[in-house]
Write a protein that holds these residues in place. Sequence first.
Motif, PDB file in Angstrom:
ATOM      1  N   SER A 122     -14.893 -12.557  -1.239  1.00  0.00           N
ATOM      2  CA  SER A 122     -13.544 -12.456  -1.803  1.00  0.00           C
ATOM      3  C   SER A 122     -13.009 -11.041  -1.580  1.00  0.00           C
ATOM      4  N   ILE A 123     -11.744 -10.948  -1.171  1.00  0.00           N
ATOM      5  CA  ILE A 123     -11.081  -9.656  -0.962  1.00  0.00           C
ATOM      6  C   ILE A 123      -9.747  -9.686  -1.679  1.00  0.00           C
ATOM      7  N   ALA A 124      -9.462  -8.653  -2.463  1.00  0.00           N
ATOM      8  CA  ALA A 124      -8.199  -8.585  -3.202  1.00  0.00           C
ATOM      9  C   ALA A 124      -7.606  -7.185  -3.110  1.00  0.00           C
ATOM     10  N   ARG A 125      -6.287  -7.130  -3.131  1.00  0.00           N
ATOM     11  CA  ARG A 125      -5.603  -5.840  -3.230  1.00  0.00           C
ATOM     12  C   ARG A 125      -5.362  -5.531  -4.701  1.00  0.00           C
ATOM     13  N   LEU A 126      -5.627  -4.278  -5.078  1.00  0.00           N
ATOM     14  CA  LEU A 126      -5.415  -3.859  -6.464  1.00  0.00           C
ATOM     15  C   LEU A 126      -4.069  -3.149  -6.575  1.00  0.00           C
ATOM     16  N   HIS A 127      -3.063  -3.871  -7.025  1.00  0.00           N
ATOM     17  CA  HIS A 127      -1.743  -3.269  -7.207  1.00  0.00           C
ATOM     18  C   HIS A 127      -1.726  -2.314  -8.397  1.00  0.00           C
ATOM     19  N   SER A 128      -2.751  -2.373  -9.234  1.00  0.00           N
ATOM     20  CA  SER A 128      -2.844  -1.483 -10.389  1.00  0.00           C
ATOM     21  C   SER A 128      -3.444  -0.123 -10.030  1.00  0.00           C
ATOM     22  N   ARG A 129      -3.815   0.058  -8.765  1.00  0.00           N
ATOM     23  CA  ARG A 129      -4.412   1.322  -8.323  1.00  0.00           C
ATOM     24  C   ARG A 129      -3.553   1.954  -7.234  1.00  0.00           C
ATOM     25  N   ALA A 130      -3.602   3.280  -7.137  1.00  0.00           N
ATOM     26  CA  ALA A 130      -2.839   4.031  -6.142  1.00  0.00           C
ATOM     27  C   ALA A 130      -3.709   5.173  -5.625  1.00  0.00           C
ATOM     28  N   VAL A 131      -3.206   5.907  -4.655  1.00  0.00           N
ATOM     29  CA  VAL A 131      -4.030   6.901  -3.956  1.00  0.00           C
ATOM     30  C   VAL A 131      -3.372   8.275  -3.971  1.00  0.00           C
ATOM     31  N   ILE A 132      -4.200   9.288  -4.192  1.00  0.00           N
ATOM     32  CA  ILE A 132      -3.802  10.696  -4.089  1.00  0.00           C
ATOM     33  C   ILE A 132      -4.699  11.351  -3.046  1.00  0.00           C
ATOM     34  N   ARG A 133      -4.114  12.137  -2.155  1.00  0.00           N
ATOM     35  CA  ARG A 133      -4.875  12.860  -1.130  1.00  0.00           C
ATOM     36  C   ARG A 133      -4.928  14.345  -1.507  1.00  0.00           C
ATOM     37  N   ILE A 134      -6.127  14.904  -1.457  1.00  0.00           N
ATOM     38  CA  ILE A 134      -6.319  16.321  -1.749  1.00  0.00           C
ATOM     39  C   ILE A 134      -7.032  16.960  -0.563  1.00  0.00           C
ATOM     40  N   THR A 182      -3.830  21.275  -1.181  1.00  0.00           N
ATOM     41  CA  THR A 182      -2.597  20.499  -1.086  1.00  0.00           C
ATOM     42  C   THR A 182      -2.814  19.141  -1.748  1.00  0.00           C
ATOM     43  N   ILE A 183      -1.932  18.782  -2.666  1.00  0.00           N
ATOM     44  CA  ILE A 183      -2.059  17.541  -3.430  1.00  0.00           C
ATOM     45  C   ILE A 183      -0.844  16.666  -3.153  1.00  0.00           C
ATOM     46  N   SER A 184      -1.067  15.428  -2.741  1.00  0.00           N
ATOM     47  CA  SER A 184       0.069  14.550  -2.421  1.00  0.00           C
ATOM     48  C   SER A 184      -0.275  13.094  -2.691  1.00  0.00           C
ATOM     49  N   ALA A 185       0.725  12.335  -3.145  1.00  0.00           N
ATOM     50  CA  ALA A 185       0.582  10.887  -3.298  1.00  0.00           C
ATOM     51  C   ALA A 185       0.764  10.242  -1.928  1.00  0.00           C
ATOM     52  N   THR A 186       0.041   9.159  -1.664  1.00  0.00           N
ATOM     53  CA  THR A 186       0.158   8.458  -0.387  1.00  0.00           C
ATOM     54  C   THR A 186       0.552   6.998  -0.635  1.00  0.00           C
ATOM     55  N   ASP A 187       0.906   6.304   0.433  1.00  0.00           N
ATOM     56  CA  ASP A 187       1.292   4.898   0.338  1.00  0.00           C
ATOM     57  C   ASP A 187       0.115   3.955   0.598  1.00  0.00           C
ATOM     58  N   ASP A 188      -1.083   4.500   0.740  1.00  0.00           N
ATOM     59  CA  ASP A 188      -2.248   3.663   1.025  1.00  0.00           C
ATOM     60  C   ASP A 188      -2.548   2.721  -0.143  1.00  0.00           C
ATOM     61  N   ALA A 189      -3.001   1.535   0.190  1.00  0.00           N
ATOM     62  CA  ALA A 189      -3.342   0.540  -0.830  1.00  0.00           C
ATOM     63  C   ALA A 189      -4.849   0.506  -1.054  1.00  0.00           C
ATOM     64  N   VAL A 190      -5.245   0.081  -2.251  1.00  0.00           N
ATOM     65  CA  VAL A 190      -6.656  -0.023  -2.626  1.00  0.00           C
ATOM     66  C   VAL A 190      -7.069  -1.492  -2.618  1.00  0.00           C
ATOM     67  N   PHE A 191      -8.225  -1.764  -2.014  1.00  0.00           N
ATOM     68  CA  PHE A 191      -8.741  -3.124  -1.925  1.00  0.00           C
ATOM     69  C   PHE A 191     -10.166  -3.182  -2.476  1.00  0.00           C
ATOM     70  N   VAL A 192     -10.533  -4.346  -2.988  1.00  0.00           N
ATOM     71  CA  VAL A 192     -11.897  -4.580  -3.460  1.00  0.00           C
ATOM     72  C   VAL A 192     -12.419  -5.859  -2.819  1.00  0.00           C
ATOM     73  N   ALA A 193     -13.734  -5.968  -2.736  1.00  0.00           N
ATOM     74  CA  ALA A 193     -14.365  -7.174  -2.213  1.00  0.00           C
ATOM     75  C   ALA A 193     -15.632  -7.439  -2.997  1.00  0.00           C
ATOM     76  N   TRP A 194     -15.989  -8.682  -3.132  1.00  0.00           N
ATOM     77  CA  TRP A 194     -17.258  -9.030  -3.772  1.00  0.00           C
ATOM     78  C   TRP A 194     -17.834 -10.248  -3.060  1.00  0.00           C
ATOM     79  N   GLY A 195     -19.139 -10.392  -3.124  1.00  0.00           N
ATOM     80  CA  GLY A 195     -19.839 -11.356  -2.281  1.00  0.00           C
ATOM     81  C   GLY A 195     -20.447 -10.589  -1.133  1.00  0.00           C
ATOM     82  N   GLU A 196     -20.023 -10.862   0.090  1.00  0.00           N
ATOM     83  CA  GLU A 196     -20.485 -10.111   1.250  1.00  0.00           C
ATOM     84  C   GLU A 196     -19.686  -8.813   1.401  1.00  0.00           C
ATOM     85  N   GLN A 197     -20.262  -7.859   2.136  1.00  0.00           N
ATOM     86  CA  GLN A 197     -19.596  -6.572   2.364  1.00  0.00           C
ATOM     87  C   GLN A 197     -18.794  -6.609   3.657  1.00  0.00           C
TER      88      GLN A 197
END
Length: 208
Positions: free
Chosen positions: A2-14, A90-105
Amino acid sequence: MSIARLHSRAVIRIEGPDARHFLHNLLTQNVETIGDGELRFGVLLTPQGRLMVDVMVWARNDALWLDVPVAAREALVQRLSMYKLRLNVTISATDDAVFVAWGEQPEGFVADPRLESLGYRAIGFAGETTASEDDWHAHRMSMGVAEAALDTPQDKTYPIEANFDLMNGIDFHKGCFIGQETTSRMKRRGTIKNRILPFTFEGEAPAI
């Protein structure tokens, strides 16, 4: 799998020469020893030692990427910018999305450091999802894994009460971090009165 996108998570690049040293002194996790491609779990605490923001820290391409609650990202960027002082960071917010998977990798996913059976995480996955975020939360809760931003009262819960010490979220051998004194004292004394635990029920779910 199973693979899902987590819309409740966001990304910061440092990034920058002082990036690791900067985060190492703030978070409960050891950031200076993270290898490229590795993922670690930690938290930024209040000075009183209570949960502020839980983070997944990635080391990728000479930068650190923070997987954080989307609702807390803007405030966290502001707070980190305040903490950096004269450090070359340098600290910045990015548009990258976070995904999770369970079962196989899946390819490009890294094991979630909190619990071996929990699954895997990725930033910027380009494939198709096969599950919803609700499916993911049902899975993690069945494993007894709470997420601070969703399951605990913010600024009121200590990291040990939320099992961060049992999920590789606190390095008790590193140097100082914000809230360390209270956290270390709770660990040494072993007088923990509250823990988050999974439970089962019949019928409708009880109110949060």
